[in-house]
Design an enzyme around this catalytic site. Structure first.
Site, short mmCIF file in Angstrom:
data_model
loop_
_atom_site.label_atom_id
_atom_site.label_comp_id
_atom_site.label_asym_id
_atom_site.label_seq_id
_atom_site.Cartn_x
_atom_site.Cartn_y
_atom_site.Cartn_z
N HIS A 50 81.16 -1.88 41.98
CA HIS A 50 80.36 -2.79 41.14
C HIS A 50 81.27 -3.11 39.96
CE1 HIS A 50 76.51 -0.92 43.01
NE2 HIS A 50 77.13 -1.73 43.84
N ARG A 78 70.66 -5.50 56.36
CA ARG A 78 71.44 -6.13 55.28
C ARG A 78 72.75 -6.59 55.91
NH1 ARG A 78 71.18 -2.33 51.89
NH2 ARG A 78 73.10 -1.13 52.12
N TYR A 114 63.89 -5.50 54.43
CA TYR A 114 63.55 -4.10 54.73
C TYR A 114 62.06 -4.02 55.03
CZ TYR A 114 68.01 -4.01 52.42
OH TYR A 114 69.31 -4.28 52.08
N HIS A 174 69.73 3.72 49.07
CA HIS A 174 70.86 4.61 48.79
C HIS A 174 70.85 5.82 49.71
CE1 HIS A 174 71.42 2.73 44.54
NE2 HIS A 174 71.90 1.98 45.51
N GLU A 211 76.52 -7.93 54.57
CA GLU A 211 77.29 -8.01 53.32
C GLU A 211 78.74 -8.36 53.60
OE1 GLU A 211 77.45 -4.28 51.13
OE2 GLU A 211 78.12 -5.32 49.31
N ASP A 265 76.73 0.51 55.73
CA ASP A 265 77.30 -0.06 54.49
C ASP A 265 78.50 0.79 54.13
OD1 ASP A 265 77.90 -0.97 51.96
OD2 ASP A 265 75.84 -0.95 51.22
N HIS A 300 77.45 -8.85 43.54
CA HIS A 300 78.07 -8.22 42.37
C HIS A 300 79.57 -8.47 42.45
CE1 HIS A 300 79.42 -4.86 45.00
NE2 HIS A 300 78.20 -4.87 45.50
N ASP A 358 83.61 -3.75 50.43
CA ASP A 358 82.18 -3.38 50.44
C ASP A 358 81.48 -4.24 51.49
OD1 ASP A 358 79.61 -2.60 49.84
OD2 ASP A 358 79.57 -3.50 47.84
N HIS A 370 66.78 -5.82 46.08
CA HIS A 370 68.02 -5.63 45.31
C HIS A 370 68.69 -6.98 45.06
CE1 HIS A 370 70.37 -6.13 49.03
NE2 HIS A 370 69.54 -5.28 49.61
N GLU A 406 75.09 -10.12 49.82
CA GLU A 406 74.46 -9.06 50.61
C GLU A 406 72.93 -9.11 50.62
OE1 GLU A 406 74.85 -5.11 48.74
OE2 GLU A 406 76.27 -6.02 47.34
N ASP A 408 86.66 27.67 40.42
CA ASP A 408 87.84 26.94 39.93
C ASP A 408 88.01 25.61 40.67
OD1 ASP A 408 88.60 27.84 42.38
OD2 ASP A 408 90.55 28.63 41.74
N1 GLY Z 1 77.58 -0.31 48.82
C1 GLY Z 1 77.12 -0.60 47.53
C2 GLY Z 1 76.70 -1.99 47.42
O1 GLY Z 1 76.59 -2.67 48.42
O2 GLY Z 1 76.56 -2.50 46.36
MN MN Z 2 77.62 -2.34 50.20
MN MN Z 3 77.68 -4.37 47.54
#
Ligand code: GLY
Ligand code: MN
Ligand code: MN
Length: 410
Positions: A345, A377, A368, A225, A379, A242, A338, A253, A334, A364, A20
Site C-alpha cells: 500500500h 476478487r 463477496y 484478511h 486484482e 491474493d 491503491h 499484488d 473495500h 481490485e 534471542d
Molecule cells: N493484498 C493486499 C491488497 O490487495 O491490498
Molecule cells: Mn492483493
Molecule cells: Mn491490493
C-alpha cells in the site's frame, strides 16, 4: 525544503520475536528509496545549505568488525556505501552524535519523517519514531517540519528503473500463478498452494511474498484478511488467491480466483464474469488526469449495476441508499485501488491530485457472498502512461476459458 534546513531518515530496527529471536530485516522504504542502503542501523542526513560541501549529504553506517563478519557476514564499507548511494560522505554511526551537534548548530529547520500513511494501524514504535523523539528532546528549540508530503509526491511517480524492477516482480508472480494452475486439484490444501508459490518465487530470486498471502477456498474467500491458509480445497468450491512476489524490495499484488475442480459452476461463472467486467471497465478509467475519489465513485456505479443484475441488490435498495455507505458496499466493502511500489500500500497522493504517468495502482474489485460460499476478487497492477496504461500483470490468466483450459492441461 525551506532555506537553512536539514532532513533525517532512519533505517528500520531488526524487530525482536522472543528469546534471542528476530524477524528477518526489512529496510524502511524511505531511506531505501532515497539512498539504496538496505542495511540496519543506517542514517541519511540531507543538508543542502550546510557550509561545507561534504556536509550536504551524509550517511551513517555501523562499522563492521571481524566478529560481525564471522556471525552476520559483511556489512557495507564506506566505499560500497558510496557505490550504492552516490553519497560521498560516509561516517560510522559512532560519530553520529558529534556530527549532528555541528550540523544542528548551523540549522533552523529539521524535516523528520512522521508516520502519516492513511492506513497505518500499529502501536509499535519504529526506530525512526524513537530516534526522532530523542532528537527533539536534545534540540527542543529547532523548527520541526514534515518530510512525508515530499516523499508522498516523489515516490508516487516511478522511475524507469523502478518500473523495470516491478515488471520483474510481475513476471515472477505470473510464474507462481501458472505453476498453481497446474497444481490445484480437489482435496489439495491451501498451505500446499502457498508452498508452490514460495518455491517458484525464491527459485527466481525473489526473497518471498510481498505481503502475507491470502489463499482462501470456499467461504474463506469472504474473509478479506484470511491468512490461515490451512483448509482443504473442496471440489465445487472456488479458491481466492491474493499473492504477489517481492523483487528487489518492490511489490507485486495480484488476486485470481480459480475453481478447485477446474470448472466454474453456472452461478460461480455468473458472479465471476460480473467482477471481471467491473475490473476491465475500471482499468480503462485509470489514466493521466483521473482523480481517485471520482474513480472510486465510478467503480461503485459499475458494481451497483452488476449487483442488481445478479439479483443481490434491488433498484429500491439503491434508490434509498445512504450516500456515505452505498448499497453495493454490502458485497464489495473495500477500496478498488491503491498505489503500489516499495510498499504494497505504497505512498501516494490521496488529496485529489490527478493521476500522472509513472504512477502504479492496483485495480481490485470483488464480490463477496458468504451465504453462498462465494468470494471473488480480481486484482491487477496498472502502470499509468502518458497515453493510458500498461497492465503489468496481464499475463496471469483471468478469462474463464483461459483458466479452465490451463487447469485441464495441469
Ligand atoms: N493484498 C493486499 C491488497 O490487495 O491490498
Ligand atoms: Mn492483493
Ligand atoms: Mn491490493
Amino acid at each position: 525544503m525551506e532555506p537553512n534546513s536539514l532532513a533525517i531518515f532512519h533505517s528500520n530496527d531488526i524487530y525482536p520475536t522472543s528469546a534471542d529471536g528476530t524477524m528477518p530485516f526489512k529496510q524502511a522504504t524511505d531511506i531505501l528509496w532515497l539512498s539504496g542502503v538496505d542495511q540496519e542501523d543506517s542514517v541519511l542526513v540531507i543538508s543542502p545549505d550546510a557550509k561545507r560541501n561534504e556536509d550536504k549529504e551524509l550517511l551513517f553506517l555501523t562499522e563492521t568488525n571481524d566478529l560481525i563478519a564471522v556471525w552476520e557476514g559483511e556489512k557495507l564499507t564506506k566505499k560500497e556505501a558510496f557505490e550504492v548511494s552516490g553519497i560521498q560522505t560516509v561516517y560510522w554511526l559512532s560519530e553520529f552524535d558529534t556530527i549532528m551537534k555541528s550540523l544542528m548548530s548551523q540549522t533552523e529547520n529539521v524535516y523528520l519523517l512522521t508516520q502519516e500513511h492513511l492506513r497505518r494501524n500499529t502501536p509499535v514504535q519504529t526506530r525512526e519514531m524513537r530516534l526522532n523523539a530523542e532528537l527533539k528532546k536534545i534540540y527542543p528549540n529547532h523548527n520541526y517540519k514534515r518530510s512525508a508530503p515530499f516523499l508522498n509526491k516523489l515516490r508516487a511517480i516511478k522511475t524507469a528503473l523502478e518500473i523495470e524492477v516491478m515488471k520483474i516482480a510481475a513476471e515472477i508472480t505470473a510464474a507462481g500463478f501458472n505453476r498453481v494452475l497446474k497444481f490445484l486439484k480437489p482435496d489439495c490444501w491451501e498451505h500446499e498452494i502457498e508452498a508452490e508459490f514460495i518455491h517458484e518465487f525464491v527459485k527466481r530470486r525473489s526473497r518471498g511474498f510481498a505481503y502475507s498471502p491470502i489463499i482462501g477456498s470456499g467461504s474463506n474467500a469472504c474473509v478479506l484478511h484470511y491468512l490461515e491458509n490451512n483448509k482443504q480445497c473442496i471440489s465445487g468450491d472456488l479458491i481466492l488467491i491474493d499473492v504477489g512476489a517481492e523483487y528487489a524490495n518492490y511489490a507485486c499484488d495480484v488476486t485470481r480466483c480459480f475453481p478447485v475442480n477446474g470448472k466454474f459452476t453456472d452461478r460461480q461463472r455468473e458472479v465471476y464474469e460480473s467482477v471481471l467486467r467491473v475490473e476491465k471497465a475500471s482499468i480503462e478509467l485509470l489514466k493521466p488526469g483521473a482523480v481517485l475519489s471520482e474513480y472510486h465513485k465510478q467503480v461503485g456505479d459499475l458494481m451497483t449495476k452488476e449487483l442488481i443484475n445478479l439479483n443481490l441488490l434491488s433498484q429500491e435498495e439503491v434508490d434509498n441508499q445512504n450516500p456515505s455507505w452505498p448499497a453495493y458496499k454490502k458485497y464489495f466493502m473495500h477500496g478498488t485501488s491503491h498505489y503500489l511500489g516499495l510498499d504494497v500500500h505504497d505512498y501516494g497522493l490521496w488529496d485529489g491530485s490527478p493521476m500522472e504517468a509513472g504512477m502504479v495502482f492496483t485495480c481490485e474489485p470483488g464480490i463477496y457472498i458468504p451465504e453462498e460460499g462465494i468470494g471473488i476478487r480480481i486484482e491487477d497492477d496498472i502502470l499509468i502512461t502518458s497515453s493510458g496504461y500498461i497492465n503489468l500483470t496481464k499475463e496471469i490468466p483471468k478469462e474463464v476459458s483461459e483458466i479452465e483450459a490451463a487447469m485441464k492441461t495441469g
